[in-house]
Write a protein that holds these residues in place. Structure first.
Motif, mmCIF file in Angstrom:
data_model
loop_
_atom_site.group_PDB
_atom_site.id
_atom_site.type_symbol
_atom_site.label_atom_id
_atom_site.label_comp_id
_atom_site.label_asym_id
_atom_site.label_seq_id
_atom_site.Cartn_x
_atom_site.Cartn_y
_atom_site.Cartn_z
ATOM 1 N N GLY A 94 48.892 12.825 -3.322
ATOM 2 C CA GLY A 94 49.589 12.285 -4.477
ATOM 3 C C GLY A 94 50.132 10.893 -4.224
ATOM 4 N N ARG A 95 50.680 10.690 -3.036
ATOM 5 C CA ARG A 95 51.205 9.364 -2.677
ATOM 6 C C ARG A 95 50.083 8.334 -2.663
ATOM 7 N NH1 ARG A 95 53.747 4.997 -2.666
ATOM 8 N NH2 ARG A 95 54.492 4.102 -0.723
ATOM 9 N N LEU A 96 48.953 8.681 -2.112
ATOM 10 C CA LEU A 96 47.840 7.734 -2.033
ATOM 11 C C LEU A 96 47.269 7.418 -3.415
ATOM 12 C CD1 LEU A 96 46.028 9.111 1.115
ATOM 13 C CD2 LEU A 96 47.519 7.127 0.947
ATOM 14 N N THR A 99 59.583 8.542 0.068
ATOM 15 C CA THR A 99 60.613 8.961 1.023
ATOM 16 C C THR A 99 60.084 10.050 1.947
ATOM 17 O OG1 THR A 99 62.320 8.452 -0.600
ATOM 18 C CG2 THR A 99 62.945 9.889 1.222
ATOM 19 N N LEU A 100 59.270 10.946 1.416
ATOM 20 C CA LEU A 100 58.729 12.039 2.224
ATOM 21 C C LEU A 100 57.511 11.621 3.052
ATOM 22 C CD1 LEU A 100 58.924 14.927 -0.381
ATOM 23 C CD2 LEU A 100 60.337 14.648 1.654
ATOM 24 N N CYS A 101 56.625 10.839 2.481
ATOM 25 C CA CYS A 101 55.325 10.569 3.103
ATOM 26 C C CYS A 101 55.283 9.315 3.967
ATOM 27 C CB CYS A 101 54.248 10.464 2.036
ATOM 28 S SG CYS A 101 54.040 11.972 1.092
ATOM 29 N N LEU A 113 53.629 5.877 11.030
ATOM 30 C CA LEU A 113 53.195 6.111 12.418
ATOM 31 C C LEU A 113 51.773 5.595 12.632
ATOM 32 C CD1 LEU A 113 54.411 9.792 12.880
ATOM 33 C CD2 LEU A 113 55.425 7.760 13.919
ATOM 34 N N PHE A 114 50.926 5.803 11.648
ATOM 35 C CA PHE A 114 49.520 5.437 11.762
ATOM 36 C C PHE A 114 49.255 4.003 11.311
ATOM 37 C CE2 PHE A 114 49.947 9.980 11.222
ATOM 38 C CZ PHE A 114 49.381 10.413 12.403
ATOM 39 N N PHE A 168 45.462 12.065 7.875
ATOM 40 C CA PHE A 168 44.868 13.326 7.432
ATOM 41 C C PHE A 168 44.129 14.017 8.578
ATOM 42 C CE2 PHE A 168 45.237 11.849 2.963
ATOM 43 C CZ PHE A 168 45.830 12.982 2.445
ATOM 44 N N THR A 169 43.455 13.261 9.423
ATOM 45 C CA THR A 169 42.726 13.850 10.559
ATOM 46 C C THR A 169 43.694 14.533 11.514
ATOM 47 O OG1 THR A 169 41.020 12.158 10.360
ATOM 48 C CG2 THR A 169 41.132 13.355 12.439
#
Length: 114
Positions: free
Chosen positions: A4-6, A24-26, A32-33, A52-53
């Protein structure tokens, strides 16, 4: 949530009531990536692919580690693969022995009846 964020990042003017909670959540996880894979050309962000991986690897690993817990929260040891195979073999052997014993008893009854 990540999907959804993407999808909302592709929209030119997404609704803030949806974007801010998702961000805020994602975003902490995606950040990090983003440090590992910088955006290509400043606009194309490939870090969600790695996110996702990694999420898929952890999910599959967790699913591969079965754990049973009783009502008190104590871990119940599940049998190993070799124990499951061994118990199946033992049950099959016990069935064959019971069938053999039943046949033997039938023969004895038939011989006694003569």
């Amino acid at each position: 949530l990540l999907t959804g964020r993407l999808i909302l990042t592709w929209s030119p003017s997404p609704p803030r009531q949806i974007v801010y909670p998702l961000a805020t959540l994602c975003d902490p996880y995606l950040n990090l990536f983003r440090g590992i894979i910088p955006p290509i050309g400043g606009t194309i962000d490939l870090s969600p692919i790695l996110a996702f991986t990694v999420l898929n690897v952890f999910t599959n690993t967790a699913a591969a580690l079965p754990a049973e817990v009783d009502a008190k929260g104590n871990l119940i040891r599940s049998p190993t693969a070799s124990e499951r195979v061994g118990s199946v073999a033992k049950k099959a052997w016990a069935r064959r022995m019971a069938a053999s014993k039943a046949k033997k008893e039938e023969k004895e009854k038939a011989a006694a009846a003569k």
